[in-house]
Write an enzyme that holds these catalytic residues in place. Structure first.
Site, PDB file in Angstrom:
ATOM      1  N   ASP A  12       0.931   9.930  -8.673  1.00  0.00           N
ATOM      2  CA  ASP A  12       2.056   9.301  -7.956  1.00  0.00           C
ATOM      3  C   ASP A  12       3.045  10.412  -7.571  1.00  0.00           C
ATOM      4  OD1 ASP A  12       3.788   7.107  -7.030  1.00  0.00           O
ATOM      5  OD2 ASP A  12       5.080   7.687  -8.682  1.00  0.00           O
ATOM      6  N   SER A  13       3.927  10.086  -6.618  1.00  0.00           N
ATOM      7  CA  SER A  13       4.955  11.054  -6.231  1.00  0.00           C
ATOM      8  C   SER A  13       5.900  11.362  -7.391  1.00  0.00           C
ATOM      9  CB  SER A  13       5.770  10.497  -5.071  1.00  0.00           C
ATOM     10  OG  SER A  13       6.441   9.323  -5.505  1.00  0.00           O
ATOM     11  N   TYR A  44       8.689  10.663  -1.784  1.00  0.00           N
ATOM     12  CA  TYR A  44       7.785  10.886  -0.644  1.00  0.00           C
ATOM     13  C   TYR A  44       8.122   9.927   0.508  1.00  0.00           C
ATOM     14  CZ  TYR A  44       4.231  13.681  -3.219  1.00  0.00           C
ATOM     15  OH  TYR A  44       3.537  14.641  -3.909  1.00  0.00           O
ATOM     16  N   GLY A  45       8.672   8.786   0.157  1.00  0.00           N
ATOM     17  CA  GLY A  45       8.801   7.679   1.118  1.00  0.00           C
ATOM     18  C   GLY A  45       9.702   7.933   2.304  1.00  0.00           C
ATOM     19  N   CYS A  75       0.287   5.170  -5.881  1.00  0.00           N
ATOM     20  CA  CYS A  75       1.480   5.338  -5.047  1.00  0.00           C
ATOM     21  C   CYS A  75       1.188   4.680  -3.706  1.00  0.00           C
ATOM     22  CB  CYS A  75       1.757   6.833  -4.874  1.00  0.00           C
ATOM     23  SG  CYS A  75       3.133   7.213  -3.776  1.00  0.00           S
ATOM     24  N   ASN A  76       1.980   3.677  -3.350  1.00  0.00           N
ATOM     25  CA  ASN A  76       1.758   2.983  -2.075  1.00  0.00           C
ATOM     26  C   ASN A  76       1.960   3.928  -0.893  1.00  0.00           C
ATOM     27  OD1 ASN A  76       1.835  -0.297  -2.576  1.00  0.00           O
ATOM     28  ND2 ASN A  76       2.923   0.838  -4.138  1.00  0.00           N
ATOM     29  N   THR A  77       2.957   4.797  -1.018  1.00  0.00           N
ATOM     30  CA  THR A  77       3.302   5.693   0.082  1.00  0.00           C
ATOM     31  C   THR A  77       2.174   6.697   0.336  1.00  0.00           C
ATOM     32  OG1 THR A  77       5.605   5.471  -0.618  1.00  0.00           O
ATOM     33  CG2 THR A  77       5.110   7.269   0.902  1.00  0.00           C
ATOM     34  N   GLU A 155      13.794   7.513 -10.831  1.00  0.00           N
ATOM     35  CA  GLU A 155      13.363   8.846 -11.286  1.00  0.00           C
ATOM     36  C   GLU A 155      14.352   9.432 -12.310  1.00  0.00           C
ATOM     37  OE1 GLU A 155      10.757  11.325 -10.465  1.00  0.00           O
ATOM     38  OE2 GLU A 155       9.708   9.456 -10.036  1.00  0.00           O
ATOM     39  N   CYS A 187       6.057  -0.706  -4.131  1.00  0.00           N
ATOM     40  CA  CYS A 187       6.245   0.685  -4.558  1.00  0.00           C
ATOM     41  C   CYS A 187       6.045   0.675  -6.062  1.00  0.00           C
ATOM     42  CB  CYS A 187       7.651   1.162  -4.196  1.00  0.00           C
ATOM     43  SG  CYS A 187       8.130   2.730  -4.981  1.00  0.00           S
ATOM     44  N   THR A 188       5.269   1.616  -6.568  1.00  0.00           N
ATOM     45  CA  THR A 188       4.913   1.561  -7.989  1.00  0.00           C
ATOM     46  C   THR A 188       6.080   1.899  -8.921  1.00  0.00           C
ATOM     47  OG1 THR A 188       4.012   3.812  -7.812  1.00  0.00           O
ATOM     48  CG2 THR A 188       2.455   1.986  -7.603  1.00  0.00           C
ATOM     49  N   HIS A 189       7.179   2.392  -8.367  1.00  0.00           N
ATOM     50  CA  HIS A 189       8.367   2.597  -9.204  1.00  0.00           C
ATOM     51  C   HIS A 189       9.059   1.262  -9.546  1.00  0.00           C
ATOM     52  CE1 HIS A 189       8.070   6.819  -7.941  1.00  0.00           C
ATOM     53  NE2 HIS A 189       9.032   7.129  -8.785  1.00  0.00           N
TER      54      HIS A 189
END
Ligand code: DGL
Length: 261
Positions: A12-13, A44-45, A75-77, A155, A187-189
């Site tokens: 993931d980012s 990244y998005g 990560c979707n992005t 983050e 978004c995985t966050h």
């Protein structure tokens, strides 16, 4: 080394993919996992597609050196930017799994109102999402909701409290007039702020994320590639790496891995 003894790689980012990894650990408890988060370069998005593609390929190189037997882009992005190219390059050797907003289960709830898709600006502007949306927008009202700035808070480990709730109110309150049928976490966050999201929404609004579907797909692909799923009697190892190279981010990652949904 037998293929079952090799780890499954997650990328993931930043720390978001941990929300998918924790689901994988539940479903495949005897597997070893290696996770790489690129927090140094997150988010990244808000970058362009070419940059995200390059960063994703670099991260995958790191995971390949760990001798992985399957690759999960959690990560979707990064999935929207790079999954086609990644599959072209690597799917001859191993399963390559991506994640996308879980729109199907949201539609199947069949509730009145808009289906709100929270995600990064890039995920929502990419072709992959627009194709997905077109598949479901005949019978449902779908409202893409870009959430720039949210990944940065998560983050930093800010997953509850006034700052997050104010942000969510600013985004979601204006949509309540029309009724919210479901919220999809694209978004995985975002699964880490699920409690704060539900606080801001009306009680019964379902909040859906794609981690379960992604892990089911991982399991199916392991079988399809004839990769033995581990059933040894010890619990698998989980190694987390991060480009930030700080103990704080590694500590936060393990903490979120063990946190309840
Ligand atoms: N977890 C990433 C996703 O699923 C966050 C992207 C970002 O770094 O902006 O989209």
């Amino acid at each position: 080394m037998e293929s079952e003894d090799r780890p499954i790689g997650f990328f993931d980012s930043g720390i978001g993919g941990i929300s998918v990894l924790r689901e994988a650990v539940k479903v495949l408890p005897n597997e070893d996992f290696v996770y790489f988060g690129d927090s140094k370069r997150a988010p990244y998005g808000v970058r362009n597609v070419e940059q995200v593609k390059e960063l994703t390929f670099n991260a995958v190189e790191f995971l390949l050196k760990k001798n992985i037997k399957a690759l999960v882009i959690a990560c979707n992005t990064a999935t929207s930017a790079a999954i086609i190219d990644l599959r072209k390059r690597y799917s001859k050797y191993m399963p390559v799994i991506g994640i996308e907003p879980a729109l199907k289960p949201a539609v199947e709830f069949n509730r009145k109102g808009k289906i709100v898709i929270m995600a990064t600006p890039m995920t929502l502007s990419e072709k992959k999402f627009n194709n997905l949306m077109r598949k479901y927008d005949k019978n449902s009202i779908i409202k893409p909701l870009p959430c720039p700035g949210l990944v940065e808070l998560i983050e930093q480990g800010i997953i509850e409290g006034k700052k997050i709730e104010d942000y969510l109110k600013m985004k979601l309150d204006p949509l309540k007039d029309y009724g919210i049928a479901a919220v999809v976490l694209g978004c995985t966050h975002y699964p880490f702020i699920r409690k704060s999201i539900s606080k801001v929404l009306d009680d019964d609004v379902p909040i859906i994320d794609g981690s379960k579907g992604t892990v089911e797909q991982l399991k199916r692909q392991l079988i399809k590639y004839n990769i033995v799923i581990n059933n040894r009697d010890r619990v698998g190892n989980i190694k987390i790496f991060n480009s930030m190279n700080s103990q704080d981010i590694i500590g936060l990652s393990y903490k979120l891995l063990r946190a309840e949904n």
